[in-house]
Enzyme design. Structure first.
Site, PDB file in Angstrom:
ATOM      1  CB  SER A 182      73.258   4.730  17.734  1.00 25.61           C
ATOM      2  OG  SER A 182      72.915   4.354  18.966  1.00 25.61           O
ATOM      3  CG  ASN A 183      69.427   2.937  21.334  1.00 26.51           C
ATOM      4  OD1 ASN A 183      69.056   1.710  21.196  1.00 26.51           O
ATOM      5  ND2 ASN A 183      70.182   3.621  22.217  1.00 26.51           N
ATOM      6  NE  ARG A 228      64.691  19.068  29.386  1.00 29.09           N
ATOM      7  CZ  ARG A 228      64.933  20.386  30.010  1.00 29.09           C
ATOM      8  NH1 ARG A 228      66.240  20.408  30.200  1.00 29.09           N
ATOM      9  NH2 ARG A 228      64.067  21.018  30.612  1.00 29.09           N
ATOM     10  CG  LEU A 241      59.962  13.349  29.853  1.00 28.81           C
ATOM     11  CD1 LEU A 241      59.438  12.186  28.975  1.00 28.81           C
ATOM     12  CD2 LEU A 241      59.613  14.729  28.800  1.00 28.81           C
ATOM     13  CG  ASN A 281      63.830   5.908  28.752  1.00 27.80           C
ATOM     14  OD1 ASN A 281      64.498   6.413  27.751  1.00 27.80           O
ATOM     15  ND2 ASN A 281      64.576   5.549  29.858  1.00 27.80           N
ATOM     16  CG  HIS A 315      68.223   3.153  32.153  1.00 29.47           C
ATOM     17  ND1 HIS A 315      68.464   4.572  32.133  1.00 29.47           N
ATOM     18  CD2 HIS A 315      68.929   2.350  32.987  1.00 29.47           C
ATOM     19  CE1 HIS A 315      69.537   4.356  33.184  1.00 29.47           C
ATOM     20  NE2 HIS A 315      69.647   3.270  33.819  1.00 29.47           N
ATOM     21  CD  GLU A 330      56.898   7.065  40.541  1.00 29.98           C
ATOM     22  OE1 GLU A 330      56.949   5.989  39.562  1.00 29.98           O
ATOM     23  OE2 GLU A 330      56.022   7.722  40.922  1.00 29.98           O
TER      24      GLU A 330
HETATM   25  C1  GAR Z   1      71.962   5.188  25.007  1.00 33.86           C
HETATM   26  O1  GAR Z   1      72.712   4.270  25.479  1.00 33.86           O
HETATM   27  C2  GAR Z   1      70.525   5.331  25.953  1.00 33.86           C
HETATM   28  O2  GAR Z   1      70.386   4.100  26.440  1.00 33.86           O
HETATM   29  C3  GAR Z   1      70.832   6.102  26.786  1.00 33.86           C
HETATM   30  O3  GAR Z   1      71.631   7.228  26.056  1.00 33.86           O
HETATM   31  C4  GAR Z   1      72.129   6.842  24.888  1.00 33.86           C
HETATM   32  C5  GAR Z   1      71.613   7.339  23.616  1.00 33.86           C
HETATM   33  O4  GAR Z   1      72.536   7.035  22.381  1.00 33.86           O
HETATM   34  N1  GAR Z   1      69.755   6.877  27.285  1.00 33.86           N
HETATM   35  C6  GAR Z   1      69.677   7.059  28.595  1.00 33.86           C
HETATM   36  O5  GAR Z   1      70.750   7.132  29.479  1.00 33.86           O
HETATM   37  C7  GAR Z   1      68.242   7.853  29.245  1.00 33.86           C
HETATM   38  N2  GAR Z   1      68.591   8.179  30.564  1.00 33.86           N
HETATM   39  P1  GAR Z   1      71.896   6.965  21.241  1.00 33.86           P
HETATM   40  O6  GAR Z   1      71.480   8.581  20.931  1.00 33.86           O
HETATM   41  O7  GAR Z   1      73.008   6.700  20.143  1.00 33.86           O
HETATM   42  O8  GAR Z   1      70.792   6.354  20.996  1.00 33.86           O
END
Ligand code: GAR
Length: 210
Positions: free
Chosen positions: A13-14, A91, A93, A107, A109, A143
């Site tokens: 979705s992002n 994943r 990295l 990224n 988060h 990190e």
């Molecule tokens: C989102 O909430 C993103 O912030 C999170 O996974 C979801 C993916 O949703 N990412 C993490 O947790 C990264 N460690 P999406 O596939 O619908 O964008």
């Protein structure tokens, strides 16, 4: 145009929000490729339907994390991106990969970092009883979830929230925030200095609240 490669693992979705905002706001962006470590990621299907170039590199086909990251980096570099945007790429990295894309790897988060790095951020926010939760867009460093912050969006935690309702409110803020940051990137307003500090040019504020 600003060349971007988007990395996904699942729903996407992002990624959709980035692609749609770029098109609606006529941003000078070219999404060169959408790449996944999961062949069956719904994100890839959607990207293909939009006519975007896609690639999948199933991480299980590689003997080590280093070999997977090397193959992934080579695939990304073939598209000569200015930026690599992680959009639900699940994943961790390697240091080598992160160094190769220093200053270009970003990224999103689902928490207000440095609170709640890692997984299950919504459950943990509810358990901690915080009044505000949200999302963070940051440069990636070795990190995990500790890289320099570009922007954050805060949403309130409501009295009757559960994990799903809170996740949905945060996800909507993620879509807006990532689109905003993409727009800044295309305008050359985001930079990372030698000390690892983020500079934003002509940007009023790096936090938003719903
Ligand atoms: C989102 O909430 C993103 O912030 C999170 O996974 C979801 C993916 O949703 N990412 C993490 O947790 C990264 N460690 P999406 O596939 O619908 O964008």
């Amino acid at each position: 145009p600003c060349r971007v490669v988007i990395l996904v693992s699942g729903r996407g979705s992002n990624m959709q929000a980035l692609v749609q905002a770029a098109s609606r706001q006529a941003m000078p962006v070219q999404v060169c490729a959408v790449i996944s470590n999961q062949m069956d990621a719904p994100a890839l299907q959607w990207a293909r339907e939009q006519g975007l170039r896609t690639a999948s590199l199933p991480h299980r086909n590689y003997q080590s994390r280093e070999q997977f990251d090397e193959a992934l980096a080579n695939e990304i570099e073939a598209h000569e991106p200015d930026y690599v945007l992680l959009a639900g790429f699940m994943r961790v990295l390697t240091d080598g990969f992160v160094r190769r894309f220093h200053g270009r790897l970003i990224n999103i988060h689902p928490s207000l970092l440095p609170a709640f790095p890692g997984l299950n951020t919504h459950r943990r926010a509810l358990d901690a009883g915080v009044a505000w939760h949200g999302c963070t867009v940051h440069f990636v460093t070795p990190e995990v979830d500790e890289g320099p912050i570009i922007a954050q969006w805060a949403v309130p935690v409501l009295a009757n929230d559960n994990e799903e309702t809170l996740a949905m409110r945060v996800l909507q803020s993620e879509h807006r925030l990532y689109a905003q940051v993409l727009s800044w990137l295309t305008q050359g307003r985001v930079s990372l200095d030698a000390l690892g500090k983020v500079y934003l040019t002509d940007v009023g504020c790096r936090s938003f609240a719903s």
